[in-house]
Motif scaffolding. Structure first.
Motif, PDB file in Angstrom:
ATOM      1  N   ALA A   1       4.184   4.044  10.397  1.00  0.00           N
ATOM      2  CA  ALA A   1       4.981   5.163   9.898  1.00  0.00           C
ATOM      3  C   ALA A   1       4.600   5.454   8.448  1.00  0.00           C
ATOM      4  CB  ALA A   1       6.468   4.848  10.002  1.00  0.00           C
ATOM      5  N   VAL A   2       4.445   6.735   8.133  1.00  0.00           N
ATOM      6  CA  VAL A   2       3.988   7.109   6.802  1.00  0.00           C
ATOM      7  C   VAL A   2       4.600   8.445   6.409  1.00  0.00           C
ATOM      8  CG1 VAL A   2       1.914   8.211   7.735  1.00  0.00           C
ATOM      9  CG2 VAL A   2       1.913   7.427   5.360  1.00  0.00           C
ATOM     10  N   GLN A   3       4.839   8.638   5.119  1.00  0.00           N
ATOM     11  CA  GLN A   3       5.367   9.901   4.628  1.00  0.00           C
ATOM     12  C   GLN A   3       4.659  10.289   3.334  1.00  0.00           C
ATOM     13  OE1 GLN A   3       9.545   9.034   4.187  1.00  0.00           O
ATOM     14  NE2 GLN A   3       9.268   7.890   2.293  1.00  0.00           N
ATOM     15  N   LYS A   4       4.809  11.548   2.944  1.00  0.00           N
ATOM     16  CA  LYS A   4       4.158  12.089   1.755  1.00  0.00           C
ATOM     17  C   LYS A   4       5.152  12.191   0.597  1.00  0.00           C
ATOM     18  CE  LYS A   4       1.365  15.226   4.643  1.00  0.00           C
ATOM     19  NZ  LYS A   4       1.087  16.666   4.913  1.00  0.00           N
ATOM     20  N   ASP A   5       4.617  12.052  -0.619  1.00  0.00           N
ATOM     21  CA  ASP A   5       5.403  12.306  -1.820  1.00  0.00           C
ATOM     22  C   ASP A   5       4.580  13.213  -2.734  1.00  0.00           C
ATOM     23  OD1 ASP A   5       6.635  12.245  -4.365  1.00  0.00           O
ATOM     24  OD2 ASP A   5       7.568  10.332  -3.914  1.00  0.00           O
ATOM     25  N   PRO A   6       4.995  14.483  -2.883  1.00  0.00           N
ATOM     26  CA  PRO A   6       4.208  15.418  -3.694  1.00  0.00           C
ATOM     27  C   PRO A   6       4.540  15.387  -5.178  1.00  0.00           C
ATOM     28  CG  PRO A   6       6.025  16.561  -2.659  1.00  0.00           C
ATOM     29  CD  PRO A   6       6.120  15.138  -2.195  1.00  0.00           C
ATOM     30  N   ALA A   7       5.469  14.523  -5.595  1.00  0.00           N
ATOM     31  CA  ALA A   7       5.986  14.625  -6.958  1.00  0.00           C
ATOM     32  C   ALA A   7       5.771  13.385  -7.821  1.00  0.00           C
ATOM     33  CB  ALA A   7       7.483  14.931  -6.909  1.00  0.00           C
ATOM     34  N   ARG A   8       5.681  12.215  -7.234  1.00  0.00           N
ATOM     35  CA  ARG A   8       5.684  10.995  -8.042  1.00  0.00           C
ATOM     36  C   ARG A   8       4.412  10.850  -8.867  1.00  0.00           C
ATOM     37  NH1 ARG A   8       4.905   5.452  -8.480  1.00  0.00           N
ATOM     38  NH2 ARG A   8       6.793   4.254  -8.938  1.00  0.00           N
ATOM     39  N   GLY A   9       4.583  10.370 -10.108  1.00  0.00           N
ATOM     40  CA  GLY A   9       3.449  10.139 -10.989  1.00  0.00           C
ATOM     41  C   GLY A   9       2.829   8.776 -10.794  1.00  0.00           C
ATOM     42  N   LEU A  10       1.922   8.424 -11.695  1.00  0.00           N
ATOM     43  CA  LEU A  10       1.261   7.119 -11.665  1.00  0.00           C
ATOM     44  C   LEU A  10       2.065   6.124 -12.495  1.00  0.00           C
ATOM     45  CD1 LEU A  10      -2.513   8.026 -12.203  1.00  0.00           C
ATOM     46  CD2 LEU A  10      -1.372   7.482 -10.041  1.00  0.00           C
ATOM     47  N   ASP A  11       2.506   5.036 -11.870  1.00  0.00           N
ATOM     48  CA  ASP A  11       3.211   3.994 -12.607  1.00  0.00           C
ATOM     49  C   ASP A  11       2.208   3.079 -13.301  1.00  0.00           C
ATOM     50  OD1 ASP A  11       2.546   1.656 -10.837  1.00  0.00           O
ATOM     51  OD2 ASP A  11       3.664   2.840  -9.375  1.00  0.00           O
ATOM     52  N   HIS A  12       2.721   2.149 -14.103  1.00  0.00           N
ATOM     53  CA  HIS A  12       1.801   1.341 -14.914  1.00  0.00           C
ATOM     54  C   HIS A  12       0.980   0.370 -14.080  1.00  0.00           C
ATOM     55  CE1 HIS A  12       4.764  -2.082 -15.064  1.00  0.00           C
ATOM     56  NE2 HIS A  12       3.671  -2.796 -15.285  1.00  0.00           N
ATOM     57  N   GLY A  13       1.429   0.085 -12.836  1.00  0.00           N
ATOM     58  CA  GLY A  13       0.607  -0.717 -11.942  1.00  0.00           C
ATOM     59  C   GLY A  13      -0.689  -0.026 -11.583  1.00  0.00           C
ATOM     60  N   SER A  14      -0.718   1.285 -11.715  1.00  0.00           N
ATOM     61  CA  SER A  14      -1.924   2.067 -11.450  1.00  0.00           C
ATOM     62  C   SER A  14      -2.651   2.462 -12.733  1.00  0.00           C
ATOM     63  CB  SER A  14      -1.575   3.330 -10.653  1.00  0.00           C
ATOM     64  OG  SER A  14      -1.071   3.012  -9.370  1.00  0.00           O
ATOM     65  N   TRP A  15      -1.948   3.138 -13.647  1.00  0.00           N
ATOM     66  CA  TRP A  15      -2.684   3.766 -14.747  1.00  0.00           C
ATOM     67  C   TRP A  15      -3.208   2.790 -15.782  1.00  0.00           C
ATOM     68  CZ3 TRP A  15      -0.984   3.282 -19.738  1.00  0.00           C
ATOM     69  CH2 TRP A  15       0.383   3.165 -19.983  1.00  0.00           C
ATOM     70  N   VAL A  16      -2.544   1.638 -15.952  1.00  0.00           N
ATOM     71  CA  VAL A  16      -3.059   0.674 -16.923  1.00  0.00           C
ATOM     72  C   VAL A  16      -4.433   0.169 -16.493  1.00  0.00           C
ATOM     73  CG1 VAL A  16      -2.722  -1.621 -17.903  1.00  0.00           C
ATOM     74  CG2 VAL A  16      -0.822  -0.010 -17.860  1.00  0.00           C
ATOM     75  N   LEU A  17      -4.560  -0.204 -15.217  1.00  0.00           N
ATOM     76  CA  LEU A  17      -5.859  -0.653 -14.702  1.00  0.00           C
ATOM     77  C   LEU A  17      -6.894   0.464 -14.760  1.00  0.00           C
ATOM     78  CD1 LEU A  17      -4.887  -2.627 -11.470  1.00  0.00           C
ATOM     79  CD2 LEU A  17      -5.630  -3.596 -13.650  1.00  0.00           C
ATOM     80  N   LEU A  18      -6.514   1.633 -14.248  1.00  0.00           N
ATOM     81  CA  LEU A  18      -7.485   2.714 -14.122  1.00  0.00           C
ATOM     82  C   LEU A  18      -7.935   3.233 -15.486  1.00  0.00           C
ATOM     83  CD1 LEU A  18      -5.985   4.657 -11.083  1.00  0.00           C
ATOM     84  CD2 LEU A  18      -7.794   2.924 -11.107  1.00  0.00           C
ATOM     85  N   ARG A  19      -7.049   3.212 -16.447  1.00  0.00           N
ATOM     86  CA  ARG A  19      -7.431   3.651 -17.793  1.00  0.00           C
ATOM     87  C   ARG A  19      -8.502   2.742 -18.379  1.00  0.00           C
ATOM     88  NH1 ARG A  19      -5.394   2.832 -23.156  1.00  0.00           N
ATOM     89  NH2 ARG A  19      -5.634   4.692 -24.449  1.00  0.00           N
ATOM     90  N   ARG A  20      -8.419   1.457 -18.067  1.00  0.00           N
ATOM     91  CA  ARG A  20      -9.438   0.522 -18.529  1.00  0.00           C
ATOM     92  C   ARG A  20     -10.753   0.705 -17.773  1.00  0.00           C
ATOM     93  NH1 ARG A  20      -9.203  -1.834 -23.449  1.00  0.00           N
ATOM     94  NH2 ARG A  20      -7.110  -2.560 -23.904  1.00  0.00           N
ATOM     95  N   MET A  21     -10.654   0.939 -16.475  1.00  0.00           N
ATOM     96  CA  MET A  21     -11.858   1.040 -15.648  1.00  0.00           C
ATOM     97  C   MET A  21     -12.528   2.398 -15.765  1.00  0.00           C
ATOM     98  SD  MET A  21     -10.380  -0.825 -12.224  1.00  0.00           S
ATOM     99  CE  MET A  21     -11.912  -0.697 -11.279  1.00  0.00           C
ATOM    100  N   TYR A  22     -11.733   3.441 -15.758  1.00  0.00           N
ATOM    101  CA  TYR A  22     -12.257   4.810 -15.748  1.00  0.00           C
ATOM    102  C   TYR A  22     -11.506   5.644 -16.785  1.00  0.00           C
ATOM    103  CZ  TYR A  22     -14.154   3.013 -11.397  1.00  0.00           C
ATOM    104  OH  TYR A  22     -14.818   2.236 -10.467  1.00  0.00           O
TER     105      TYR A  22
END
Length: 255
Positions: free
Chosen positions: A98-119
């Motif tokens: 089962a899966v659903q979409k979320d068109p509004a949520r931003g990137l939390d720090h579990g995502s952007w902290v890593l990605l900012r360092r990598m890319y």
């Protein structure tokens, strides 16, 4: 082709610190140039698996408190991708998940902290996926397995979490890791090397110090999600191992 990765996201301060792990993430990003990134983050919990769904620039979410003011000024303006999200959603649906979409949520720090360092240029589309911490490990593997093959399409799957994550007993001034934290990670490494799925599925009763290392599983389950998403022929590799504050593990693996 790119591997599936489990990466420790540690403290939000990783966004501004210069340390061994930050340098590792920078070098890791230089190794791979994926056409998109799909990231399971420990900081987005949903009972129903939820996928970010838009093509716009993400809001940067500051889901932490009491940090230096400069932390709240950082932006990571990556865009989403409905095309990649549609592919991910179709794969989950085809596997009865089962899966659903979320068109509004931003990137939390579990995502952007890593990605900012990598890319740091934020020029790779990102699709963020929630976790359900309380599903058993075998179900987490199955969720990840639904995404097998994305790596062959140069889409990087990341499970963002931490293996040893007990903030109640961190040692603020300690530079050496607690022996029990090392023993827990050693056990995990041994089971992955032996492909001992049964032991991993029962880590909570079989791993040494499991209750200390994983008092709550939201940061731990991205490990299983990343492992499941890997090519079945891939062998797990330790790509980084260090510790901070005595009990916070930065163990990271490629699958």
């Amino acid at each position: 082709m790119v591997p599936s990765l489990f990466l420790a996201h540690g403290s939000p301060l990783l966004a501004i610190q210069e340390n061994e792990y930050a340098r590792f993430l920078t070098s890791l990003g230089a190794q791979y140039t994926p056409k998109a990134i799909v990231i399971f983050t420990a900081h987005w919990e949903k009972e129903t698996l939820t996928v970010s769904y838009h093509n716009d620039v993400y809001e940067t979410i500051y889901d932490f408190y009491g940090f230096p003011e400069e932390m709240y000024k950082i932006k990571y303006p990556a865009k989403g991708s409905t095309a990649v999200a549609d592919d991910v959603i179709a794969r989950f649906a085809a596997n009865g998940i089962a899966v659903q979409k979320d068109p509004a949520r931003g990137l939390d720090h579990g995502s952007w902290v890593l990605l900012r360092r990598m890319y740091p240029n934020a020029d790779i589309p990102v699709v963020q996926i929630s976790v359900h911490p309380f599903l058993p490990p075998e179900d987490q593997f199955k969720i990840g397995q639904a995404l097998q093959g994305l790596g062959a399409e140069d889409i990087l799957v990341i499970g963002s979490g931490v293996t040893v994550h007990n903030l109640r007993i961190i040692k603020w001034d300690q530079t050496e890791p607690e022996p029990w934290a090392v023993e827990f990670d050693d056990w995990l490494i041994e089971q992955f090397a032996a492909d001992n799925r049964d032991a991993l599925n029962h880590y909570d009763t079989q791993a040494p110090h499991a209750r200390l290392a994983v008092p709550r599983p939201e940061h731990f389950v991205p490990l299983f999600l990343a492992a499941g998403a890997a090519d079945p022929s891939a062998k797990p590799q330790i790509i980084h191992r260090s510790y901070e504050l005595g009990t916070l593990s930065y163990l990271s693996l490629a699958f």
